[in-house]
Scaffold this active site. Structure first.
Site, PDB file in Angstrom:
ATOM      1  N   GLY A 143       0.810  -1.212   0.000  1.00  0.00           N
ATOM      2  CA  GLY A 143       0.000   0.000   0.000  1.00  0.00           C
ATOM      3  C   GLY A 143       0.844   1.262   0.000  1.00  0.00           C
ATOM      4  N   ASP A 262       1.073   1.499   9.404  1.00  0.00           N
ATOM      5  CA  ASP A 262       0.549   1.069  10.704  1.00  0.00           C
ATOM      6  C   ASP A 262       1.602   1.080  11.802  1.00  0.00           C
ATOM      7  OD1 ASP A 262      -1.864   0.717   9.487  1.00  0.00           O
ATOM      8  OD2 ASP A 262      -1.733  -1.465   9.349  1.00  0.00           O
ATOM      9  N   ARG A 414      -2.958   8.191   3.651  1.00  0.00           N
ATOM     10  CA  ARG A 414      -1.769   7.473   3.178  1.00  0.00           C
ATOM     11  C   ARG A 414      -1.167   8.024   1.885  1.00  0.00           C
ATOM     12  NH1 ARG A 414      -3.397   1.575   0.649  1.00  0.00           N
ATOM     13  NH2 ARG A 414      -4.198   2.307  -1.350  1.00  0.00           N
TER      14      ARG A 414
END
Length: 492
Positions: A143, A262, A414
């Protein structure tokens, strides 16, 4: 006497003694090596204590985090002078740093905190690659995360400008790009302004790792250095490439920069992009507060990233001072307890703001199976919309109809450019990882450990026993609970 005690403690923590060489040259073989590379004992003398009768000595078991080197399977490698004009001292060839040592700490004993010795990151005076023959490939996987372009820029500039490498390739769209997409020629001009853009100019994807196809392309393009930027799966793939090079006896290094929004990578102080993500999450929480406050008995629910680790939600809650309830994957909640307290907050303040990590409330979806993504990660149900619907339902059934607003800023958080602190961090990571590769180290990643840049063996970083989660007994989590004032939302 006081000065002597301080000096003894300092030397024990920072000296690079003969044992430091074992971090690079263990007696065990490369392919069959033991993770960690062995251990040794350090005796601290003159340990200070507020208790007069306490021990003045303490023995510390130090575990060495061994990093692989191409000289372990290739004999007679030539050393070259490092072309970097470095005003300070180069890092010593065997230089290492030791973790913070906890003295007279019952807490450290109970948590079984280990002390480790790490290979220190930085430029060495001698390198094992002729810079004019270096052909490198950089790939970003998984990601998006703030700072990816900064890392690409830093590695490219370090290779081309600092070392004078022959060629730097950019691999498009993850591991599949090695054999499915055109390779990009990364130049100084091409990367000059990419730090101002979010995302990654190389594109990214999950899965697609095929060792044989990747190795064929590496051989075709004469690549001898591979830089992988990604999470656990990406690093495992890079490590397979490193092992294959060792089996074939090839002078090819593979190194990584850990990437996860994260913040759940083992050993490092924080992952790049995390600070930026938290800052952006705070901005969104402020919007949630306005929505809730400007409605009659309003509830604002903000879903933040955090599949299995709730660091973003926790730190955004601490930073914003606007959240009344924070829900993370590591701490279970019961619906009745949750909304009963939410109603209590509404009664006091006229509104309630809830921050929820995307992986929270897993027990409520125990019978739901959505499969996995291309990286093998379990697909998660949408906790945000579920929580919104449950809030409306519960409050209405209990005679407290409320205006519930829901915000999901996942992609907004993000995909933004890195903030200043992360930009500097990414630049340092890119430089440090390049220095390690030029020295001939391989199968490693790089990060801050106790505010020092070190090289981390991928085998150890990705080991299943080193899972990183929010410790609900930790001081920071308990500070968050006191900050919001929320109770435990479970019956047990």
């Amino acid at each position: 006497a006081e000065m002597l005690r301080v000096v003894c403690l300092f030397v024990a923590l920072t000296a690079c003694s003969a044992e430091g060489r074992l971090a690079l040259e263990p007696s065990v073989g490369r392919i069959q090596r033991l993770r960690g590379g062995g251990s040794y004992d350090v005796k601290l003398k003159g340990v200070w204590s507020t208790v007069p009768s306490a021990q003045s000595e303490q023995e510390v078991d130090v575990k060495m985090m061994k990093v692989d080197h191409i000289r372990e399977w290739i004999d007679g490698l030539h050393k070259y002078d490092n072309p970097i004009l470095h005003k300070g001292q180069f890092v010593g060839e065997d230089e290492a740093v030791v973790d913070v040592v906890y003295v007279n700490s019952q807490r450290a004993k109970e948590k079984k905190i280990k002390c480790r010795q790490w290979v220190r990151a930085g430029p060495r005076e001698k390198i094992y690659f002729n810079p004019k023959e270096v052909v490198a490939a950089i790939v970003t996987c998984g990601g998006l995360c703030p700072g990816l372009n900064n890392v690409i820029q830093s590695v490219t500039e370090a290779l081309l400008s600092n070392y004078g490498a022959k060629k730097v390739y950019g691999i498009q769209f993850g591991y599949t790009g090695f054999y499915k997409h055109e390779w990009l020629d990364l130049t100084m001009e091409r990367v000059a302004q990419i730090h101002k853009r979010g995302g990654t100019i190389l594109g990214s994807s999950r899965g697609g790792f095929d060792l044989d196809k990747i190795f064929a392309k590496l051989k075709e393009h004469h690549v001898n250095q591979v830089y992988v930027v990604g999470g656990d799966g990406t690093h495992k793939g890079g490590n397979l490439i490193s092992r294959e090079a060792a089996k074939r006896g090839l002078p090819l290094t593979v190194c990584g920069v850990p990437k996860t929004i994260d913040n759940d990578v083992a050993f490092i102080d924080r992952s790049f992009g995390f600070n930026t993500a938290v800052a952006e999450a705070v901005r969104v929480i402020q919007c949630g507060l306005i929505e809730a406050d400007d409605a009659h008995e309003g509830v604002g629910i903000v879903k933040l990233m955090g599949r299995e680790a709730g660091f973003i939600a926790m730190y955004a809650t601490l930073a914003s001072n606007d959240v009344d309830i924070c829900l993370i994957p590591e701490d279970h909640f019961e619906v009745d307890e949750l909304f009963r307290y939410a109603r209590e907050v509404i009664g006091r303040k006229g509104h309630c703001v809830i921050a929820v990590a995307e992986g929270a409330g897993e027990r409520h979806f125990a019978n739901m199976e959505l499969g996995t993504d291309a990286s093998g990660n379990k697909k998660l149900p949408d906790i945000g919309t579920w929580l919104r619907d449950e809030a409306k339902k519960w409050l209405k059934e209990h005679g407290y109809p409320s205006d519930v607003k829901y915000i999901d800023p996942s992609y907004q958080v993000r995909s933004i450019p890195a903030a200043a602190s992360d930009a500097v961090y990414c630049q340092s990571l890119g430089q440090a990882v390049t220095h390690g590769a030029m020295f001939g180290l391989t199968g490693f990643s790089c990060g801050l450990r106790n505010n020092r840049y070190v090289y981390i063996p991928i085998d150890d970083m990705c080991a299943p026993e080193h899972v990183v989660r929010v410790d609900t007994n930790s001081r920071v989590y308990n500070r968050m609970l006191r900050h919001t004032g929320q109770p435990q939302f479970r019956k047990d």
